[in-house]
Design a protein around this motif. Structure first.
Motif, PDB file in Angstrom:
ATOM      1  N   SER A 184       0.785  -1.236   0.000  1.00 52.47           N
ATOM      2  CA  SER A 184       0.000   0.000   0.000  1.00 52.47           C
ATOM      3  C   SER A 184       0.820   1.291   0.000  1.00 52.47           C
ATOM      4  CB  SER A 184      -0.929   0.014   1.231  1.00 52.47           C
ATOM      5  OG  SER A 184      -0.172  -0.158   2.425  1.00 52.47           O
ATOM      6  N   ASP A 185       2.105   1.245   0.325  1.00 53.81           N
ATOM      7  CA  ASP A 185       2.899   2.471   0.423  1.00 53.81           C
ATOM      8  C   ASP A 185       3.684   2.782  -0.847  1.00 53.81           C
ATOM      9  OD1 ASP A 185       2.135   2.973   3.110  1.00 53.81           O
ATOM     10  OD2 ASP A 185       3.624   1.505   3.796  1.00 53.81           O
ATOM     11  N   CYS A 187       5.169   1.122  -4.801  1.00 53.92           N
ATOM     12  CA  CYS A 187       4.920   0.123  -5.835  1.00 53.92           C
ATOM     13  C   CYS A 187       6.213  -0.099  -6.605  1.00 53.92           C
ATOM     14  CB  CYS A 187       3.813   0.604  -6.767  1.00 53.92           C
ATOM     15  SG  CYS A 187       3.294  -0.630  -7.985  1.00 53.92           S
ATOM     16  N   ARG A 213       3.977  -3.032  -2.908  1.00 57.28           N
ATOM     17  CA  ARG A 213       3.427  -3.881  -3.958  1.00 57.28           C
ATOM     18  C   ARG A 213       4.540  -4.176  -4.953  1.00 57.28           C
ATOM     19  NH1 ARG A 213      -1.681  -2.004  -7.571  1.00 57.28           N
ATOM     20  NH2 ARG A 213      -2.775  -2.506  -5.627  1.00 57.28           N
ATOM     21  N   PHE A 235      -0.105   5.325  -4.963  1.00 60.15           N
ATOM     22  CA  PHE A 235       1.042   5.104  -4.086  1.00 60.15           C
ATOM     23  C   PHE A 235       1.838   6.387  -3.881  1.00 60.15           C
ATOM     24  CE2 PHE A 235      -0.022   0.958  -5.700  1.00 60.15           C
ATOM     25  CZ  PHE A 235       0.216   0.099  -4.625  1.00 60.15           C
ATOM     26  N   ALA A 267       2.387   9.829  -7.444  1.00 58.13           N
ATOM     27  CA  ALA A 267       3.575   9.260  -6.824  1.00 58.13           C
ATOM     28  C   ALA A 267       4.862   9.816  -7.420  1.00 58.13           C
ATOM     29  CB  ALA A 267       3.559   7.742  -6.984  1.00 58.13           C
TER      30      ALA A 267
END
Length: 308
Positions: A184-185, A187, A213, A235, A267
């Motif tokens: 979740s934070d 990728c 992820r 993310f 992100a």
């Protein structure tokens, strides 16, 4: 990976009489089973990779499905003109299979390193560019390219790569990334045989309280744009991971997509790859990765610093 390729192409050769195997004077024992089953469809073209590509193009123009195979620099940079002007310009289904991509042959020096091939091949019109992560992606990619009627490049590691997937990938599609681990934070988007290092990075990040992820981008061209849109929207940080130059490779393709898509917000993008320099030190692949900051723990530390 090369053993999986040899086994799968032998299987496909039995099933499809159009499949022809052309080798650049390597892998002779590797293809013993293929030669035994289809001796009339195996050609050792010798140390003449440019000619091999031209021959494959002629075969493809006549309804066959040729696969060329040799060490990456000799399959790509040595015969780039033939790939571009013979196969791609005519948009015929020649599949170039390159073994030992990235730094898999690190110990043999820069003549055998291949950190520019993604940049070169993805710039050529009509080319599919595929970099499988493990043996199951290799097998799935071979079946998938046979369903396409256009030139393709398949970038392999060498041997002994960790197996990531648990079994066959029936839903494998060219241009559709595979989520390997949820998080979740951050990728991590990995291409080719760097996927095990990306998974190690995710494990190290979890130990620091960061959820990651991990996605296998087995296709560099075309990109899975839906996956990219979700990653950058959802993310804090997106990192690309490849054993290829940061110039022109997978990370560059993602950066270009981000600019062209107009997605300025979202992100932060962090790219892991080799620098704009030849790797001239003596050592094998693991040593080369450590020297270039491409191990799981090194990438995890860099990601943690970027999040701080």
């Amino acid at each position: 990976m090369r053993n999986a390729f040899a086994d799968e192409i032998t299987k496909l050769g039995r099933e499809d009489p159009r499949v022809v195997m052309l080798s650049g004077d390597i892998g002779n024992r590797l293809f013993d089973k293929f030669k035994a089953a289809q001796p009339e469809r195996f050609f050792n073209c010798g140390v003449a990779e440019q000619n091999m590509t031209g021959v494959a193009t002629g075969m493809a123009m006549n309804g066959l499905r040729p696969f060329t195979y040799t060490i990456t620099p000799f399959a790509t940079t040595r015969c780039l003109e033939q790939i571009r002007t013979d196969a791609a310009y005519h948009e015929v289904p020649v599949t170039i299979v390159a073994v030992g991509a990235g730094l898999a042959y690190a110990g043999l020096g820069p003549t055998h390193h291949a950190c520019e091939d993604l940049a070169l091949l993805r710039a050529i019109p009509n080319m599919l560019v595929i970099a499988p992560a493990d043996v199951w992606e290799v097998r799935a990619a071979l079946g998938a390219v046979l369903q396409q009627d256009r030139p393709a490049y398949i970038r392999l590691g060498k041997k002994g790569e960790p197996v990531v997937h648990k079994g066959p990938l029936p839903d494998f599609r060219i241009g559709k990334a595979i989520t390997v681990e949820e998080g979740s934070d951050v990728c991590l988007l990995s291409t080719g045989n760097m996927l095990p290092e990306a998974l190690k990075a995710a494990e190290a990040l979890r130990a620091q309280g960061v959820s990651a992820r991990v996605v296998s981008f087995h296709t560099v061209k075309p990109l899975d744009e839906a996956c990219l849109g979700e990653a950058f929207a959802g993310f804090r940080l997106v990192a690309t991971v490849e054993e290829h130059s940061r110039i022109g490779g997978f990370g560059s393709a993602v950066a270009e997509w981000r600019v062209d898509s107009g997605m300025a917000a979202g992100a932060r993008l962090l790219r892991f790859g080799t620098p704009d320099a030849f790797f001239k030190k003596s050592g094998e692949q693991e040593y080369a990765r450590e020297q270039l900051g491409l191990t799981g723990h090194q990438m995890a530390d860099a990601i943690a610093s970027a999040l701080a």
